[in-house]
Design a protein around this motif. Sequence first.
Motif, PDB file in Angstrom:
ATOM      1  N   SER B 106       0.837  -1.191   0.000  1.00  0.00           N
ATOM      2  CA  SER B 106       0.000   0.000   0.000  1.00  0.00           C
ATOM      3  C   SER B 106       0.872   1.240   0.000  1.00  0.00           C
ATOM      4  N   GLY B 107       0.681   2.103  -0.977  1.00  0.00           N
ATOM      5  CA  GLY B 107       1.391   3.376  -1.026  1.00  0.00           C
ATOM      6  C   GLY B 107       0.406   4.515  -0.888  1.00  0.00           C
ATOM      7  N   LYS B 108       0.866   5.726  -1.137  1.00  0.00           N
ATOM      8  CA  LYS B 108       0.007   6.891  -0.982  1.00  0.00           C
ATOM      9  C   LYS B 108      -1.129   6.861  -2.005  1.00  0.00           C
ATOM     10  N   TRP B 109      -0.828   6.345  -3.217  1.00  0.00           N
ATOM     11  CA  TRP B 109      -1.787   6.431  -4.312  1.00  0.00           C
ATOM     12  C   TRP B 109      -2.394   5.080  -4.684  1.00  0.00           C
ATOM     13  N   VAL B 125     -11.509 -22.038  -4.625  1.00  0.00           N
ATOM     14  CA  VAL B 125     -12.299 -22.087  -5.858  1.00  0.00           C
ATOM     15  C   VAL B 125     -11.993 -20.910  -6.780  1.00  0.00           C
ATOM     16  N   ALA B 126     -11.497 -19.812  -6.209  1.00  0.00           N
ATOM     17  CA  ALA B 126     -11.132 -18.653  -7.026  1.00  0.00           C
ATOM     18  C   ALA B 126     -10.101 -17.819  -6.282  1.00  0.00           C
ATOM     19  N   THR B 127      -9.269 -17.121  -7.047  1.00  0.00           N
ATOM     20  CA  THR B 127      -8.350 -16.158  -6.457  1.00  0.00           C
ATOM     21  C   THR B 127      -8.512 -14.845  -7.225  1.00  0.00           C
ATOM     22  N   ALA B 128      -8.066 -13.778  -6.610  1.00  0.00           N
ATOM     23  CA  ALA B 128      -8.139 -12.489  -7.296  1.00  0.00           C
ATOM     24  C   ALA B 128      -6.986 -11.608  -6.874  1.00  0.00           C
ATOM     25  N   SER B 129      -6.561 -10.750  -7.779  1.00  0.00           N
ATOM     26  CA  SER B 129      -5.691  -9.639  -7.397  1.00  0.00           C
ATOM     27  C   SER B 129      -6.397  -8.359  -7.809  1.00  0.00           C
ATOM     28  N   VAL B 130      -6.308  -7.371  -6.951  1.00  0.00           N
ATOM     29  CA  VAL B 130      -7.028  -6.115  -7.163  1.00  0.00           C
ATOM     30  C   VAL B 130      -6.064  -4.949  -6.973  1.00  0.00           C
ATOM     31  N   VAL B 131      -6.118  -3.997  -7.883  1.00  0.00           N
ATOM     32  CA  VAL B 131      -5.398  -2.738  -7.727  1.00  0.00           C
ATOM     33  C   VAL B 131      -6.433  -1.656  -7.443  1.00  0.00           C
ATOM     34  N   MET B 132      -6.271  -0.982  -6.309  1.00  0.00           N
ATOM     35  CA  MET B 132      -7.153   0.128  -5.936  1.00  0.00           C
ATOM     36  C   MET B 132      -6.297   1.399  -5.926  1.00  0.00           C
ATOM     37  N   ALA B 133      -6.901   2.522  -6.272  1.00  0.00           N
ATOM     38  CA  ALA B 133      -6.102   3.750  -6.315  1.00  0.00           C
ATOM     39  C   ALA B 133      -6.908   4.961  -5.884  1.00  0.00           C
ATOM     40  N   ARG B 134      -6.170   5.933  -5.395  1.00  0.00           N
ATOM     41  CA  ARG B 134      -6.704   7.260  -5.097  1.00  0.00           C
ATOM     42  C   ARG B 134      -6.470   8.057  -6.369  1.00  0.00           C
ATOM     43  N   ARG B 135      -7.519   8.280  -7.137  1.00  0.00           N
ATOM     44  CA  ARG B 135      -7.355   8.896  -8.462  1.00  0.00           C
ATOM     45  C   ARG B 135      -7.580  10.396  -8.394  1.00  0.00           C
ATOM     46  N   THR B 136      -6.856  11.136  -9.213  1.00  0.00           N
ATOM     47  CA  THR B 136      -6.993  12.597  -9.245  1.00  0.00           C
ATOM     48  C   THR B 136      -7.297  13.052 -10.672  1.00  0.00           C
ATOM     49  N   GLU B 137      -7.610  14.296 -10.826  1.00  0.00           N
ATOM     50  CA  GLU B 137      -7.838  14.832 -12.174  1.00  0.00           C
ATOM     51  C   GLU B 137      -6.510  14.978 -12.906  1.00  0.00           C
ATOM     52  N   THR B 138      -6.465  14.527 -14.140  1.00  0.00           N
ATOM     53  CA  THR B 138      -5.278  14.640 -14.987  1.00  0.00           C
ATOM     54  C   THR B 138      -5.751  14.970 -16.392  1.00  0.00           C
ATOM     55  N   MET B 139      -4.805  15.116 -17.300  1.00  0.00           N
ATOM     56  CA  MET B 139      -5.120  15.088 -18.737  1.00  0.00           C
ATOM     57  C   MET B 139      -5.970  13.860 -19.000  1.00  0.00           C
TER      58      MET B 139
END
Lengths: 295, 295
Positions: B106-109, B125-139
């Motif tokens: 876990s990092g800042k973003w 029966v199942a595995t998962a990997s998940v990426v969660m993020a703190r998203r900001t406005e960008t281009m």
Amino acid sequence: MPMAASAAITSSAIHSPERRVDPPKHLHPFDRATFVTADAEGVWQAHTSDDYWNMNGPFGGVTAATLLNVAVQSVAADLEPVSLTVNFCAPMAAGPLTIRCHETRSGKWVTHLQLNMASADGRTVATASVVMARRTETMSHLCAAPPAAAGPDELAPMPDDARFRWLQQYEFRFARGALRLEAGAQTPEGNAASTLWVRHREPRPLDWLSLAALCDIFFLRIFHLRNALVLAGTVSMTAHFHADQSALRCQLDRPVLGCADALVFSRNFFDQRAQLWSDDGHLLATSTQVAWFAE
Amino acid sequence: MPMAASAAITSSAIHSPERRVDPPKHLHPFDRATFVTADAEGVWQAHTSDDYWNMNGPFGGVTAATLLNVAVQSVAADLEPVSLTVNFCAPMAAGPLTIRCHETRSGKWVTHLQLNMASADGRTVATASVVMARRTETMSHLCAAPPAAAGPDELAPMPDDARFRWLQQYEFRFARGALRLEAGAQTPEGNAASTLWVRHREPRPLDWLSLAALCDIFFLRIFHLRNALVLAGTVSMTAHFHADQSALRCQLDRPVLGCADALVFSRNFFDQRAQLWSDDGHLLATSTQVAWFAE
């Protein structure tokens, strides 16, 4: 069993390798970079490669191939990779890597593996899930066609760029959408598609590991869109392997045809998707990834 | 730490849930199907859903959404899902499910999570990997365009098929490439592309969980290619989330536009890739999967 131990992947505390074997000097640089040695049950040792260093860490394709190398060596020899997802969790410093591999589930046809790659301080830097399968002959059907491109001999190789050591390990010949950093402006078309021929600069026959690395060979699409190097990095990559052994073997060390594009850039992330084709029209692998960018 | 405990994800031995809470009856069927309750630290309880039963197991989209539900509830509320990979490891029987969630890094973003779903006998029966993020406005930049399709009101809903209970939970309106099981022959074009509008039959506003399930809404491409139900199943699915909260909120319960195709069928496996669009032209999510078939 205590909850903490049973919960999920952990990289464990700092691990003192029981034995480490340096890769033989005569190996191809790619085989040295992805070299792994068995340590304890389910534990493997590897090392980052100076030859494949990117600006701020290893070339992600070599990280993916190193993880796949452990997976391939952890299962029966007649299983082939079908799917590989690598999550790049943290910046990687140069140094030794400890990879733990766990067989989640194994049936007659399909085996699922989970892997964890930790740096010398014991912190996780990457994780992977791998699907391996015993594949048989079935109906086959190709819906896609390779991208239009002049032959590799008709295209000039991309010049070296000393900032990226890993680039010097490959020979790139763009047929479309070459990276033009000197332009410094968004491409007129507003797309980020490119088509290129690529091979190891020092000849090496194609195999599963080099194919896995090639899935990450495509420059980050935001460099193409903006014609500039901006702060960005892949967060997660998934590769699907479609080649059979004979398509791999026939390709030898000749250039592979690749194409990549992106669908959307928004709020710190963009996607990219890619295809890799043999020069005789077999779809070898496809990949998708999601990458972070700063602004 | 003993090697076995530190190696990787394990589902642990049979786990006796300390508390299980049945989903409130007033909830939408999808929310009942994906309902999870916190058990111990990092351990959650869920249950397969009869409402979303497929021929031989749960609808994979509900399995994916249930895993994502645990991930979303395991992190700070301002983190949004960016990437989700689910590996379907084994056939699932109806019954209780234990989900273990581990924060890999876990990092800042960005936060990386690994999840393991086990059936009542303790087997994964199942595995998962998940990426969660703190998203900001960008281009932001959209390279793709939504597929051409008539509006949902101009298209007839697909008839019910009592063999698949989960189908009854959604309303499908095909604009192109409808599944025609009565034809019983390979499509003339030899492709497996389709475009459709889809929504919950019982109205429910779109959110991350229903979007994750929609990533698996597309029938297996081999059914389309062969115009027949054959023995097949998804092995691994990766979803990338591009929507922002306002695009999700604005969509409400109106139909979402989806398209899917396949690139290659070969040696027991085929790929499929899909896009999900809001009805006002936002790319909400993309997904790829690899599926097994018998012959």
